[in-house]
Design an enzyme around this catalytic site. Structure first.
Site, PDB file in Angstrom:
ATOM      1  N   GLY A   1      -8.423 -31.383   5.209  1.00 16.69           N
ATOM      2  CA  GLY A   1      -9.015 -30.724   6.374  1.00 16.69           C
ATOM      3  C   GLY A   1      -9.635 -29.378   6.045  1.00 16.69           C
ATOM      4  O   GLY A   1     -10.787 -29.097   6.414  1.00 16.69           O
ATOM      5  N   VAL A   2      -8.896 -28.537   5.307  1.00 17.31           N
ATOM      6  CA  VAL A   2      -9.381 -27.174   5.042  1.00 17.31           C
ATOM      7  C   VAL A   2     -10.584 -27.209   4.099  1.00 17.31           C
ATOM      8  O   VAL A   2     -11.623 -26.576   4.351  1.00 17.31           O
ATOM      9  CB  VAL A   2      -8.251 -26.303   4.439  1.00 17.31           C
ATOM     10  CG1 VAL A   2      -8.780 -24.949   4.022  1.00 17.31           C
ATOM     11  CG2 VAL A   2      -7.115 -26.150   5.441  1.00 17.31           C
TER      12      VAL A   2
ATOM     13  N   LYS B   1      -7.774 -37.262  -7.420  1.00 21.44           N
ATOM     14  CA  LYS B   1      -8.108 -38.409  -8.281  1.00 21.44           C
ATOM     15  C   LYS B   1      -9.466 -38.308  -8.955  1.00 21.44           C
ATOM     16  O   LYS B   1      -9.629 -38.663 -10.097  1.00 21.44           O
ATOM     17  CB  LYS B   1      -8.095 -39.687  -7.432  1.00 21.44           C
ATOM     18  CG  LYS B   1      -6.719 -40.025  -6.916  1.00 21.44           C
ATOM     19  CD  LYS B   1      -6.723 -41.372  -6.223  1.00 21.44           C
ATOM     20  CE  LYS B   1      -5.400 -41.609  -5.558  1.00 21.44           C
ATOM     21  NZ  LYS B   1      -5.211 -40.754  -4.347  1.00 21.44           N
TER      22      LYS B   1
ATOM     23  N   SER C   1      -1.940 -28.374  -1.817  1.00 20.56           N
ATOM     24  CA  SER C   1      -0.624 -27.730  -1.788  1.00 20.56           C
ATOM     25  C   SER C   1       0.115 -28.157  -3.057  1.00 20.56           C
ATOM     26  O   SER C   1       1.328 -28.263  -3.082  1.00 20.56           O
ATOM     27  CB  SER C   1       0.129 -28.126  -0.523  1.00 20.56           C
ATOM     28  OG  SER C   1       0.158 -29.527  -0.436  1.00 20.56           O
TER      29      SER C   1
ATOM     30  N   LYS D   1       0.187 -22.003  -1.160  1.00 18.54           N
ATOM     31  CA  LYS D   1       1.215 -20.938  -1.251  1.00 18.54           C
ATOM     32  C   LYS D   1       2.086 -21.071  -2.499  1.00 18.54           C
ATOM     33  O   LYS D   1       2.909 -20.214  -2.779  1.00 18.54           O
ATOM     34  CB  LYS D   1       2.132 -21.002  -0.024  1.00 18.54           C
ATOM     35  CG  LYS D   1       1.470 -20.554   1.256  1.00 18.54           C
ATOM     36  CD  LYS D   1       2.448 -20.539   2.399  1.00 18.54           C
ATOM     37  CE  LYS D   1       2.627 -21.883   3.065  1.00 18.54           C
ATOM     38  NZ  LYS D   1       1.478 -22.428   3.767  1.00 18.54           N
TER      39      LYS D   1
ATOM     40  N   GLU E   1      -5.528 -14.717   0.966  1.00 21.14           N
ATOM     41  CA  GLU E   1      -5.352 -14.243   2.345  1.00 21.14           C
ATOM     42  C   GLU E   1      -4.761 -15.311   3.260  1.00 21.14           C
ATOM     43  O   GLU E   1      -3.973 -15.013   4.158  1.00 21.14           O
ATOM     44  CB  GLU E   1      -6.714 -13.753   2.875  1.00 21.14           C
ATOM     45  CG  GLU E   1      -6.723 -13.210   4.286  1.00 21.14           C
ATOM     46  CD  GLU E   1      -5.790 -12.023   4.465  1.00 21.14           C
ATOM     47  OE1 GLU E   1      -4.656 -12.268   4.901  1.00 21.14           O
ATOM     48  OE2 GLU E   1      -6.187 -10.891   4.172  1.00 21.14           O
TER      49      GLU E   1
ATOM     50  N   GLU F   1       2.869 -30.569  10.064  1.00 23.45           N
ATOM     51  CA  GLU F   1       2.630 -31.275   8.809  1.00 23.45           C
ATOM     52  C   GLU F   1       2.701 -32.768   9.138  1.00 23.45           C
ATOM     53  O   GLU F   1       3.210 -33.144  10.211  1.00 23.45           O
ATOM     54  CB  GLU F   1       3.757 -30.933   7.805  1.00 23.45           C
ATOM     55  CG  GLU F   1       3.798 -29.478   7.366  1.00 23.45           C
ATOM     56  CD  GLU F   1       2.601 -29.094   6.538  1.00 23.45           C
ATOM     57  OE1 GLU F   1       2.209 -29.878   5.664  1.00 23.45           O
ATOM     58  OE2 GLU F   1       2.028 -28.015   6.804  1.00 23.45           O
TER      59      GLU F   1
ATOM     60  N   LYS G   1       6.167 -18.232   3.605  1.00 25.05           N
ATOM     61  CA  LYS G   1       5.223 -17.202   4.078  1.00 25.05           C
ATOM     62  C   LYS G   1       5.900 -15.831   4.079  1.00 25.05           C
ATOM     63  O   LYS G   1       5.298 -14.819   3.716  1.00 25.05           O
ATOM     64  CB  LYS G   1       4.726 -17.543   5.482  1.00 25.05           C
ATOM     65  CG  LYS G   1       3.774 -18.730   5.490  1.00 25.05           C
ATOM     66  CD  LYS G   1       3.409 -19.114   6.899  1.00 25.05           C
ATOM     67  CE  LYS G   1       2.544 -20.370   6.891  1.00 25.05           C
ATOM     68  NZ  LYS G   1       2.437 -20.963   8.213  1.00 25.05           N
TER      69      LYS G   1
END
Ligand code: ADP
Ligand code: ASP
Ligand code: MG
Length: 815
Positions: A475-476, A507, A556, A579, A606, A667, A682
């Site tokens: 998505g991001v 992949k 991630s 993260k 950020e 999630e 976080k």
């Protein structure tokens, strides 16, 4: 009188020959015109291979026949276009010249060597024939032509292959010739004659020099050099596509540019025209109306003081060392006077007195001769061990930046070195300050192209380019690509270009180029068969030398995050929404930062806390300006903000979680949100940013879920099991409500660095009281922000806000 010179590129075929004839005719209508011609393109190269003795006799004859055929085809084509052209006469002349050449070559075969005095005769046949053909074209158009013989008229000194013209004497000789004022004057370039009356040549590319010499001898009021580019550019336009055309340059600047490799002009061209103050214009035969570049005494234009980036390849560096260099003055003067006596050109010299070392660069073609010469001169010193044997470093190139008084401008050298450094290009030697108008560096030849392009971009191209390698197109990642595409035009106005170079998921990968772009990447990605893994990625990174290259990590993936130090060492900036690196061990956390500092690369994250909310940047700004934190409380999870907001509306925990999942706040498996680990990560990022040296295990997490909820159920099973907690949660919510409070899942950092993540009862004075519906809120109690804390509040999750946070990090690389 006007002088025109046409290079080989302007005489490459029949159309071009005739176009040159048109230009000559047109100019001659206005005033008498003298013309210097080169050999048609490629011809000199063929002829030079004959004297280089690298090929066998059969090969040599093949080359001669090839060159002869080029001429025969050329005149055939001219005849087809211009029917009055005397084809037979021209053919006869060509055959005569080539028969002469073949005779000479046969003699050379017999004696098994090509005497130096014969070499210029062989390699200059192209020029002679160009003039014969042009004369026939012009005569067939009813022009009278006078041919000047350069062997008789241009007296030269120096070697057979690299002579220098004595202008004073040549001027006298030419003055004596009675030239009809109506005639067009033609002279073959490249050629002159020595004292003995033998034919010599003026060095490769020497027709430009011939033109300047003839312009001086004829007192021409202008010298036009016609070639295949619009003029002198800030770099060779064949290798730097965004090079700018220079409107005008001074004689001095032109001299430096050509001396350091701008092939558009032979380096010695400038000397005669500057001596006689003859303006020179570089013009393009393929674009005759273009203004060209004016070379004259004073550069009045308001252009940039920087003039260009040039290069010389085929460079070799000699290293001479030994104890006798202690008395370096004497030895150095012996080295260079010996080489000067032999007419060997030294391009750059560096010396280290402390190490008794001297380095100098020359052209590869001179290496054997220099070895011989120096070994002879220093025979004794070498024998006595006072001079170590001579070493050479091959396959080098010299890259130079030319500009008026460049040595006085203090930021140019730093720009040159930082742009070479950012492309991992090593500098082997530097010449700065020895010339007022140039800075030169010696680099490996294999790095030349990249080096020229990068330095040119850094010095001349106002556009800032960021090269992006994106990993992760969930998505991001996808939202980011959409945002970059949408902003392309807006950023272009600010002279910023984001160049997507590679897009990858776990992949496979896709390289972007002029055809595969941000407009069509998705369909091409589906088709892509290029495998992606860390080994492949590392290979790609090794071969990427562009400055401002960035890896964006929108995954991630922990393994990927463990490569950041390696990426930075390879010259990449890192922008990450992942993260995992910042929540890895403190050791790795610090290693990334020290490496980034050392390599002068940015590491930006950020979006690790609060997605697009400006959290990290704000904190850094506060601390940089002397503020310090007393405590922190925040709602750091969008999904938990939604779920806890719903609880106070009377909705059960399992229902609220289901709704949050439907809305895409959680999630894939909401267990991951309710476990509290994401909030803890976080909080760890924040705590470390504040300066607390803690690990993830140091954060106490009061779990929302009891022990028996293990992370081994799928999402549906988990939501069913969650119903077991509904009653107890409803009770807890009601109890808080009776006291006027609400429940919130809060991350806290105390003054002493103690961090906790837990469900807290919040009263209505607390800024977190109203935070729900997926919003995040971060309250910082600092020395400056007290008693009312600094509050950052807004959506802290979602593809678009996270992508925009990544995007703004990306822009911080260059802003
Ligand atoms: P000609 O045959 O006309 O003498 P050359 O090939 O000798 O032409 O010189 C023209 C070439 O010089 C151009 O095609 C270009 O690739 C090269 N060149 C190198 N540096 C520069 C520069 N700074 N500006 C323009 N051209 C350059
Ligand atoms: N024909 C010669 C060369 O190729 C001279 C010139 O073109 O200027 O070097
Ligand atoms: Mg040339």
């Amino acid at each position: 009188m006007k002088l025109l010179k046409f290079g080989g590129t302007s005489l490459a075929n029949a159309e071009k020959f005739l176009c040159v004839a048109d230009i000559i005719e047109k100019k001659n209508k206005k005033e008498q015109t003298a013309v210097v011609l080169s050999a048609p393109a490629k011809i000199t190269n063929y002829l030079v291979t004959i004297i280089e003795k690298k090929i066998d006799n059969d090969e040599i004859l093949k080359k001669i026949n090839l060159a002869e055929n080029i001429f025969i085809e050329l005149i055939k084509d001219i005849k087809k276009i211009q029917s009055l052209f005397p084809y037979e006469n021209s053919k006869e002349k060509i055959q005569t010249e080539f028969n002469k050449l073949k005779k000479i070559i046969n003699g050379v075969f017999l004696i098994k060597q090509c005497p130096e005095s014969i070499q210029p005769i062989i390699i200059s046949r192209g020029e002679i024939l160009s003039v014969i053909i042009m004369k026939n074209i012009l005569k067939s158009r009813n022009h009278e032509v006078t041919i000047l013989n350069p062997v008789e008229n241009l007296l030269s000194t120096g070697s057979y292959l690299d002579s220098t013209v004595d202008i004073k004497e040549s001027k006298k000789r030419i003055k004596k010739i009675n030239i009809n004022q109506k005639n067009i004057i033609l002279m073959p370039g490249f050629i002159a004659g020595n004292k003995k009356g033998e034919l010599v040549v003026l060095g490769r590319n020497g027709s430009d020099y011939s033109a300047a010499v003839l312009a001086s001898c004829l007192n021409a009021k202008c010298c036009e050099i016609w070639t295949d580019v619009d003029g002198v550019f800030t770099a060779d336009p064949r290798i730097v596509s965004n090079a700018h055309l220079l409107e005008s340059i001074s004689y001095q600047e032109a001299m430096e540019l050509s001396y350091f490799g701008a092939k558009v002009l032979h380096p010695r061209t400038i000397e005669p025209i500057s001596q006689f103050q003859i303006p020179c214009i570089i013009k393009n035969t393929n674009n005759i109306h273009a203004k060209g570049t004016l070379i004259c005494q004073k550069n009045n234009s308001n252009e940039n003081f920087l003039k260009g980036v040039t290069h010389l390849d085929n460079i070799v560096m000699f290293n001479i060392s030994g104890s006798c260099l202690k008395d370096s003055g004497k030895i150095i003067s012996r080295i260079f006077s010996t080489l000067a006596r032999e007419n060997i050109e030294i391009i750059l010299i560096t010396q280290s007195s402390s190490e008794n070392k001297i380095n100098f660069c020359t052209l590869k073609k001179d290496v054997d001769y220099i070895f011989l010469t120096l070994k002879k001169e220093f025979k004794l010193e070498i024998k006595e061990g006072l001079l170590n044997s001579l070493n050479i470093v091959k396959n080098l190139a010299i890259l130079s930046v030319i500009g008026s008084n460049i040595s006085e401008k203090n930021n140019i050298a730093s720009k040159i070195f930082s742009s070479l450094g950012s492309s991992k290009i090593n500098v082997l030697a530097i010449a700065h300050g020895s010339s007022e108008h140039s800075i030169s560096v010696v680099i490996k030849k294999e790095n030349l192209l990249q080096g020229v392009q990068n330095i040119h971009n850094a010095l001349f191209f106002k556009k800032k380019i960021i090269n992006v390698f994106l990993i992760g197109i969930g998505g991001v990642g996808k939202a980011l690509l959409k945002q970059i595409l949408k902003q392309e035009k807006f950023l272009e106005k600010k002279n910023i270009k984001i160049k997507l170079r590679m897009i990858a998921n776990s992949k496979k990968l896709l390289f972007l180029n002029d055809f595969i772009t941000l407009n069509n990447w998705e369909e091409n990605f589906k088709k892509s068969k290029e495998e992606f893994n860390l080994t492949i990625l590392n290979k790609i990174l090794k071969n990427t030398l562009d400055s401002n290259s960035v890896i964006i990590d929108c995954t991630s993936n922990e393994l990927l995050s463990k490569q950041y130090v390696h990426f930075i060492k390879n010259g990449f900036h890192i922008v990450t929404s992942n993260k995992k690196a910042n929540t890895n061990s403190l050791k790795y956390y610090n290693e990334i930062r020290t490496t980034a500092l050392k390599e002068n690369k940015k590491f930006l994250y950020e979006t690790n806390v609060g997605a697009g909310l400006p959290v990290i940047n704000t904190l850094q700004n506060l601390f940089n300006t002397g503020d310090y934190l007393t405590s922190f409380k925040g709602i750091l999870s969008g999904s938990l903000s939604y779920i806890f907001g719903k609880l106070e509306e009377g909705i059960s925990l399992s229902e609220a979680t289901k709704e949050a999942q439907k809305l895409g706040f959680t999630e894939p498996n909401p267990f991951d949100d309710l476990s509290g680990i994401d909030v803890a990560r976080k909080l760890l990022v924040l705590a470390r940013e504040i300066g607390y040296a803690i690990e993830l295990k140091d954060i106490s997490i009061e779990p929302i879920l009891p022990e028996k909820f293990k992370n081994n159920q799928n999402s549906e099973e988990f939501l069913i099991k969650l119903q077991e907690l509904d009653l107890s949660f409803t009770k807890r919510v009601n109890k808080a409500r009776n006291l006027g409070n609400v429940l919130r899942f809060v991350g806290s950092i105390e003054k002493n660095g103690i961090c906790s993540v837990k469900i807290e009862e919040i009263n209505n004075n607390n800024p977190l009281y109203k935070v729900k519906n997926g919003e995040n809120a971060l309250t910082f109690y600092t020395n400056y922000y007290k008693p009312i804390p600094l509050v950052l509040r807004g959506y802290g999750a979602g593809n678009n806000v996270t992508a925009s946070g990544v995007f703004s990090d990306l822009l911080r690389i260059i802003l």
